[in-house]
Design a protein around this motif. Structure first.
Motif, PDB file in Angstrom:
ATOM      1  N   VAL A   1      11.470  -2.631   2.562  1.00  0.00           N
ATOM      2  CA  VAL A   1      10.165  -3.308   2.552  1.00  0.00           C
ATOM      3  C   VAL A   1       9.929  -4.061   1.234  1.00  0.00           C
ATOM      4  O   VAL A   1       9.085  -4.953   1.171  1.00  0.00           O
ATOM      5  N   ASN A   2      10.684  -3.698   0.203  1.00  0.00           N
ATOM      6  CA  ASN A   2      10.533  -4.395  -1.075  1.00  0.00           C
ATOM      7  C   ASN A   2      11.416  -5.640  -1.153  1.00  0.00           C
ATOM      8  O   ASN A   2      11.497  -6.287  -2.191  1.00  0.00           O
ATOM      9  N   ASP A   3      12.088  -5.922  -0.057  1.00  0.00           N
ATOM     10  CA  ASP A   3      12.978  -7.079  -0.017  1.00  0.00           C
ATOM     11  C   ASP A   3      12.799  -7.800   1.319  1.00  0.00           C
ATOM     12  O   ASP A   3      13.758  -8.063   2.041  1.00  0.00           O
ATOM     13  N   ASN A   4      11.552  -8.080   1.634  1.00  0.00           N
ATOM     14  CA  ASN A   4      11.222  -8.816   2.869  1.00  0.00           C
ATOM     15  C   ASN A   4      11.794  -8.164   4.125  1.00  0.00           C
ATOM     16  O   ASN A   4      12.125  -8.847   5.082  1.00  0.00           O
TER      17      ASN A   4
ATOM     18  N   THR B   1      15.071   1.689  13.677  1.00  0.00           N
ATOM     19  CA  THR B   1      15.075   1.092  12.346  1.00  0.00           C
ATOM     20  C   THR B   1      14.246   1.956  11.411  1.00  0.00           C
ATOM     21  O   THR B   1      13.133   2.356  11.752  1.00  0.00           O
ATOM     22  N   ILE B   2      14.816   2.252  10.267  1.00  0.00           N
ATOM     23  CA  ILE B   2      14.090   3.000   9.239  1.00  0.00           C
ATOM     24  C   ILE B   2      13.804   2.044   8.084  1.00  0.00           C
ATOM     25  O   ILE B   2      14.711   1.343   7.612  1.00  0.00           O
ATOM     26  N   TYR B   3      12.549   2.009   7.679  1.00  0.00           N
ATOM     27  CA  TYR B   3      12.128   1.134   6.584  1.00  0.00           C
ATOM     28  C   TYR B   3      11.970   1.950   5.310  1.00  0.00           C
ATOM     29  O   TYR B   3      11.258   2.953   5.303  1.00  0.00           O
ATOM     30  N   ILE B   4      12.635   1.528   4.279  1.00  0.00           N
ATOM     31  CA  ILE B   4      12.516   2.220   2.998  1.00  0.00           C
ATOM     32  C   ILE B   4      11.959   1.258   1.953  1.00  0.00           C
ATOM     33  O   ILE B   4      11.955   0.038   2.160  1.00  0.00           O
ATOM     34  N   ALA B   5      11.499   1.804   0.857  1.00  0.00           N
ATOM     35  CA  ALA B   5      11.075   0.979  -0.278  1.00  0.00           C
ATOM     36  C   ALA B   5      12.097   1.192  -1.384  1.00  0.00           C
ATOM     37  O   ALA B   5      12.110   2.236  -2.025  1.00  0.00           O
ATOM     38  N   ALA B   6      12.975   0.255  -1.534  1.00  0.00           N
ATOM     39  CA  ALA B   6      14.072   0.450  -2.493  1.00  0.00           C
ATOM     40  C   ALA B   6      14.155  -0.715  -3.462  1.00  0.00           C
ATOM     41  O   ALA B   6      13.708  -1.805  -3.166  1.00  0.00           O
TER      42      ALA B   6
END
Lengths: 238, 169
Positions: A89-92, A233-238
């Motif tokens: 999520v931190n990369d669009n 799909t798993i969304y991470i903040a990386a």
């Protein structure tokens, strides 16, 4: 892939209903759980540079008994093909390659490998077993694939798979993957699973999953070989 | 006449100074995986050592060792069911184990030298025929009904070796 491209490209493959949860999940905090008890929360908001050196999967995997794609270990059950994509999520919401994804779930009777646990068939010492556990690193498309069996259930929890995602060996998210209720019902009516009967805990009543269905419910569909295909799909903040 | 059916356990401690490829692989990879697995229970970086976390969090004390144990599963499999280091009186490395248990004795996320693990190997049933001084006279399996010549070996009692099950005959 940019998010708008992802959405555009996805329309042909999956239904709109399945896209909306993915959309929402960019802002959703996921529940943390482990198979042994309780829950916790995590925001996984640490920002890491996706361009830095990746982990060293070959180094890390030399002794691992769970880095593999077929995780069933001969356990009986209806085959389940698991396809998980990791997005940042931190990369669009672009895909994340070389992320370590660990998954684990119970067998068709609700028992985990790795330790001694109790269920409707009594107590089983599975401490030397590794069935239904696996880890893989995402490919260039951000995807990991596993082949397993459709999980059973144990008292108090709805059907689920545990998942943990690490980027550069840093834990980004501990989450769970839920299954559509109608498919759980169909599977638990089959000969292999019928002895345990239907689970009275449903997605909407499960203490961990009920408030996370918008982003933890997988797409699961019957395939032509008598099993099921799970796509998530798993969304991470990386 | 045999005296008892027994099971033995041998506990191998592995630290940074341990020699041998198996030991070094176990030590190195279990430390890497410890640093991975501890994160679930240490997101605010409160804990530096395994001992601190273990004393404070029962769930971590239970979950981390068996999950770290998966990371060395293939090394243990590579032992082909023979206890490492433990030799019979002829110096042969053949004492079989049926199960193993992995344990984190000590560790520190900032100091790899503090990382110490243990593997306890448990045998299947052995037949104890006699003990001569500090040596046990043993045969693999239950040989109480054997009418023919029995393959035997003798094993010296030593630190980290113990009889854990004993059934007198």
């Amino acid at each position: 892939m940019q998010r708008k491209d992802f959405l555009k490209n996805s329309v042909g493959m999956i239904s709109l209903a399945s896209i909306i949860p993915a959309f929402n999940s960019c802002n959703k905090e996921d529940a943390v759980d482990d198979e042994t008890s309780g829950s916790d929360t995590s925001d996984g908001c640490a920002v890491t540079d996706s361009e830095t050196d990746g982990p060293y999967p070959l180094y890390n995997s030399r002794g691992s008994s769970i880095q593999r794609t077929n995780i069933a270990d001969g356990k009986p059950g209806i085959p389940l093909n698991i396809n998980i994509t990791i997005r940042n999520v931190n990369d669009n919401c672009n895909v994340v390659s070389n992320a370590r994804v660990d998954i684990w779930h119970c067998d068709k009777d609700g028992y985990y490998s790795g330790y001694t646990n109790s269920g409707y068939l009594g107590t089983q010492n599975n401490s030397s077993e590794v069935f239904c556990r696996g880890l893989q690193y995402t490919d260039a498309s951000g995807v990991v694939k596993f082949s397993s069996i459709y999980p059973g259930w144990y008292s108090g929890r709805v059907t689920h798979i545990h998942a943990q995602v690490f980027v550069n060996n840093v834990l980004k998210l501990t989450t769970q993957i839920a299954f559509p209720e109608d498919i759980n019902t169909a599977v638990y009516n089959t000969t292999l699973y019928a002895a345990h009967g239907q689970n009275s805990t449903k997605n909407t009543s499960d203490s961990i999953i009920r408030d996370s269905l918008d982003n933890e419910l997988a797409l699961v569909a019957a395939n032509s070989t008598g099993g099921y295909d799970l796509v998530h799909t798993i969304y991470i903040a990386a | 006449m045999p005296k008892a059916l027994i099971q033995i356990a041998y506990r191998q401690i592995i630290d940074i100074a341990s020699n041998g490829a198996f030991e070094q692989n176990v030590w190195k990879d279990s430390y890497s995986e410890f640093q991975i697995q501890i994160q679930t229970y240490n997101q605010d970086n409160r804990y530096k050592t395994w001992e601190e976390l273990k004393a404070d969090n029962g769930k971590a004390a239970f979950n981390i060792p068996y999950k770290v144990g998966f990371s060395i599963g293939l090394y243990v499999k590579g032992l082909n069911g023979k206890m490492p280091h433990l030799q019979d009186s002829l110096g042969r490395n053949h004492i079989p184990f049926a199960n193993h248990e992995f344990e984190i004795v000590a560790s520190d996320i900032t100091n790899e030298q503090a990382h110490v693990v243990a593997l306890t190997y448990t045998s299947d049933t052995l037949t104890l025929f006699d003990s001569i001084g500090d040596h046990m006279l043993l045969a693999e399996g239950d040989k109480t009904l054997a009418g023919e010549t029995i393959d035997m070996f003798s094993l010296k009692m030593q630190p980290h070796l113990s009889i854990i099950k004993y059934r007198p005959l």
